[in-house]
Write a protein that holds these residues in place. Sequence first.
Motif, short mmCIF file in Angstrom:
data_model
loop_
_atom_site.label_atom_id
_atom_site.label_comp_id
_atom_site.label_asym_id
_atom_site.label_seq_id
_atom_site.Cartn_x
_atom_site.Cartn_y
_atom_site.Cartn_z
N GLY A 24 9.60 7.92 5.76
CA GLY A 24 9.94 6.73 4.99
C GLY A 24 9.02 5.57 5.31
O GLY A 24 8.00 5.72 5.95
N TYR A 25 9.41 4.42 4.79
CA TYR A 25 8.60 3.24 5.05
C TYR A 25 8.84 2.72 6.46
O TYR A 25 9.83 3.04 7.10
N TYR A 60 -1.43 4.68 4.75
CA TYR A 60 -0.29 4.02 4.10
C TYR A 60 -0.78 2.86 3.24
O TYR A 60 -1.84 2.29 3.49
N THR A 61 -0.01 2.52 2.23
CA THR A 61 -0.23 1.26 1.52
C THR A 61 0.68 0.22 2.17
O THR A 61 1.68 0.57 2.81
N THR A 63 2.70 -3.60 1.87
CA THR A 63 3.20 -4.74 1.13
C THR A 63 3.54 -5.83 2.14
O THR A 63 4.21 -5.56 3.13
N ILE A 131 5.42 -4.12 5.29
CA ILE A 131 6.06 -2.86 4.93
C ILE A 131 4.96 -1.82 4.70
O ILE A 131 4.12 -1.98 3.81
N TRP A 133 4.03 1.79 3.53
CA TRP A 133 4.54 2.83 2.64
C TRP A 133 3.64 4.06 2.73
O TRP A 133 2.44 3.96 2.49
#
Length: 137
Positions: A24-25, A60-61, A63, A131, A133
């Motif tokens: 998950g994130y 990961y990306t 935010t 965050i 992701w």
Amino acid sequence: MRYLIIILLVSLTTISYAQDQPQGYILKSIYFGGGSYYIDEYQLEELKHLIDSVSDIRDYTITIHSHTDNIGGAEYNEWLSEMRGDAVIQRLLFFDFKSNQIEKRDFGQFNPVFNNDTWEGRRKNRRVDIIFWPVVM
């Protein structure tokens, strides 16, 4: 001392969450003093530890959600929110993330998670949430 203990507990919770939830994130919050966008050394070390603890985190990306409390006007808090988000992005770039991996949303004093009517709530709202992701292929 109380502030340091609270940050330590939040940081340890975030790190354990990252290790428990690799699918998950991952959420990491950076907290700021009132009217400040300075990231202290302790929080930078905690961020580095989190990044180092997840082997594929650079895939990961990211935010960025930047927030303020409601002290000061909306225009000032919008500026402060932008400065906090930019300060965190600069640190992520320093840690070898690419700018095209990062999306930023500045909320300023709007959309608070905690109650701005209390000192504790305002303190918790002075933050940037990072965050991470996982990229699903």
